[in-house]
Design a protein around this motif. Structure first.
Motif, short mmCIF file in Angstrom:
data_model
loop_
_atom_site.label_atom_id
_atom_site.label_comp_id
_atom_site.label_asym_id
_atom_site.label_seq_id
_atom_site.Cartn_x
_atom_site.Cartn_y
_atom_site.Cartn_z
N TYR A 1 0.83 -1.21 0.00
CA TYR A 1 0.00 0.00 0.00
C TYR A 1 0.87 1.26 0.00
CZ TYR A 1 -3.81 3.10 1.50
OH TYR A 1 -4.74 4.10 1.58
N ALA A 2 1.92 1.24 0.84
CA ALA A 2 2.82 2.40 0.89
C ALA A 2 3.58 2.54 -0.42
CB ALA A 2 3.79 2.25 2.06
N ARG A 3 4.00 1.43 -1.01
CA ARG A 3 4.74 1.50 -2.27
C ARG A 3 3.85 2.04 -3.40
NH1 ARG A 3 5.68 -3.42 -2.61
NH2 ARG A 3 7.69 -3.42 -1.52
N HIS A 4 2.60 1.64 -3.38
CA HIS A 4 1.68 2.09 -4.44
C HIS A 4 1.41 3.57 -4.36
CE1 HIS A 4 -1.64 1.94 -7.31
NE2 HIS A 4 -2.39 2.57 -6.42
N GLY B 1 1.52 4.49 9.82
CA GLY B 1 0.22 4.37 10.48
C GLY B 1 -0.93 4.14 9.53
N PRO B 2 -1.13 5.00 8.53
CA PRO B 2 -2.24 4.77 7.59
C PRO B 2 -2.10 3.46 6.81
CG PRO B 2 -1.47 7.03 7.45
CD PRO B 2 -0.48 6.31 8.31
N ALA B 3 -0.86 3.10 6.44
CA ALA B 3 -0.67 1.86 5.68
C ALA B 3 -1.04 0.64 6.52
CB ALA B 3 0.78 1.76 5.20
N LEU B 4 -0.64 0.64 7.78
CA LEU B 4 -0.96 -0.49 8.65
C LEU B 4 -2.44 -0.54 8.98
CD1 LEU B 4 2.14 -0.33 11.02
CD2 LEU B 4 1.57 -2.20 9.48
#
Length: 468
Positions: free
Chosen positions: A336-339, A394-397
């Protein structure tokens, strides 16, 4: 944007105490330089020895064939270490030690011991057998164990349990087997050049089948027993000195015994190799694989059990303990963070996951009375490392937890209130904070923390990098 909370102040030392600078040989750059020089010189010497014995052409053939199992073995050990991955510098050191220093020690010591036995007994055949079944296992396993010991002593923060011992030992043995395979395969190729061996009937093909196809895990399997001994010792309390010494020694003796049994299989008759392979090697490999996977799952369970104590204080979001305790959710958070923010953000999430796991394991050791004297300082360092990356992680997790959770996760916002002081009912779970750090009660159920107040946790920043 919120900033990281300040580090706790340290109590002043006694009046008149003079801070002495370390001697030149105690400086970090001197130690690193000496270690790199030692490994580089060992690598050059072992390269010259192997090339002299195999010839240039045999060396190149042996190198090309010996490198084939290395990426698979390293990937397998890194997969085992995904829950709390150790730093790459430890793995590079372990591989270099096994491939250079340990291999050089083994070649020199084995050759000297075998020649001495042959001279003393006037029986070269018996000397070769004794050297392979007794001398080689003792020398080689001791040389490989030295790398595990060095990491255990000088990188203690990175060596926290059984999986760390297995990974360091396995990577060291992989490097050792790599150099040894170059020697064996290169020598076999030279033999084929002299005898005219070709195809599947050649010595090179037979050596490749036995060492690369059937038993690429042999050396890692032996040395892993030593790593398990060190790993269990790392889980022991610091006051258990006898246990911390005997366990690695027992693991080393078991590694030597397995190695000797494997080397002696050729003396057990025509089918001795296959008998030892089926009766000992395969079951031992399966047992150790199950043990390391079980330990990995136990670490994930520790993450889910220990990290919720930091949620009410605001250091972690309500969904993070679940996400950090699931390998699937962790992978989703990185993706998610990579995207949304690219590869640097994914690496930050990976570091966040690693620090959070270290924090959970540290807290578990403290609750069991096995934490060191630097428990509070180390806990604070890890919390600050998490806070530095919270705006990205935080948002990704939270996304990963809500996507992977079997039930709906709580929708409460990030807690804005501060971290309660030590000794209060709000810190951690009930029963914590009853005894001062360093007292006799510390380390028992309901153990406490220092009496100095813990700094308040800043509120979670409102900025969300994943929203336009």
């Amino acid at each position: 944007m919120a900033t990281s909370p300040p580090y706790p102040t340290y109590p002043p030392g006694p009046e008149g105490l003079v801070l002495r600078h370390p001697h030149w040989w105690q400086r970090t750059w001197v130690r690193y330089g000496a270690l790199i020089t030692l490994l580089a010189l060992s690598g050059l010497v072992i390269l010259a020895l192997v090339r002299r014995q195999t010839g240039t052409e045999g060396f190149l053939v042996g190198l090309g064939l010996a490198v084939l199992p290395v990426p698979w073995l390293i990937s397998a050990f890194r997969w085992l270490d995904r829950v709390a991955p150790g730093p790459w510098r430890n793995l590079v050191f372990a591989f270099a030690w096994g491939a250079c220093a340990a291999a050089l020690i083994a070649i020199v010591a084995n050759s000297f011991a075998t020649k001495w036995i042959a001279t003393a007994t006037a029986d070269p055949a018996s000397a070769d057998t004794l050297g392979a079944t007794v001398i080689a296992p003792i020398v080689e396993e001791s040389a490989k164990a030295a790398a595990v010991l060095l990491v255990f002593l000088f990188r203690r923060r990175d060596f926290t349990g059984l999986v760390d011992g297995v990974v360091i030992a396995g990577i060291t043995a992989t490097g050792f087997a790599f150099t040894e395979n170059i020697l064996y395969l290169g020598t076999a190729f030279g033999t084929d050049q002299l005898t005219g061996g070709r195809g599947i009937a050649s010595v090179t093909a037979a050596t490749f089948f036995v060492r690369i196809v059937m038993s690429p895990f042999a050396h890692p399997l032996f040395t892993v027993f030593t790593g398990i001994g060190f790993g269990i010792a790392a889980l022991s309390a610091e006051r258990q000195h006898v246990r911390r010494v005997l366990l690695p020694l027992c693991g080393l003796l078991l590694a030597m015994s397995m190695h000797a049994t494997w080397n002696g299989s050729s003396t057990f008759g025509e089918f001795g190799f296959f008998a030892i392979y089926g009766a000992f090697m395969v079951p031992a490999f399966g047992l150790l694989t199950w043990l390391t996977i079980w330990t990995r799952q136990r670490e994930l369970r520790t993450v889910r059990e220990e990290l919720p104590a930091y949620v009410p204080a605001g250091w972690l979001g309500p969904a993070e303990p679940f996400a950090l305790g699931s390998m699937r959710a962790r992978r989703m958070a990185r993706d998610y963070a990579r995207h949304h923010l690219g590869r640097p953000a994914a690496r930050e999430v990976a570091r966040y996951e690693a620090h959070a796991t270290s924090l959970a394991l540290l807290r578990r050791r403290g609750r069991e009375g096995k934490a060191g004297a630097d428990f509070v300082v180390r806990e604070r360092e890890l919390l600050d490392e998490l806070w530095k990356r919270k705006d990205v992680s935080g948002p990704a997790l939270e996304y990963a937890a809500r996507t992977a959770a079997p039930v709906r996760m709580p929708a409460a916002p990030w807690p804005p209130y501060g971290y309660p002081a030590h000794g209060t009912a709000g810190y951690g779970t009930p029963g914590y904070g009853t005894a001062a750090y360093g007292t006799a009660a510390y380390g028992t159920p309901g153990y406490g923390y220092p009496t100095v107040p813990y700094p308040a946790c800043p509120s979670y920043p409102a900025y969300n990098p994943y929203q336009p």
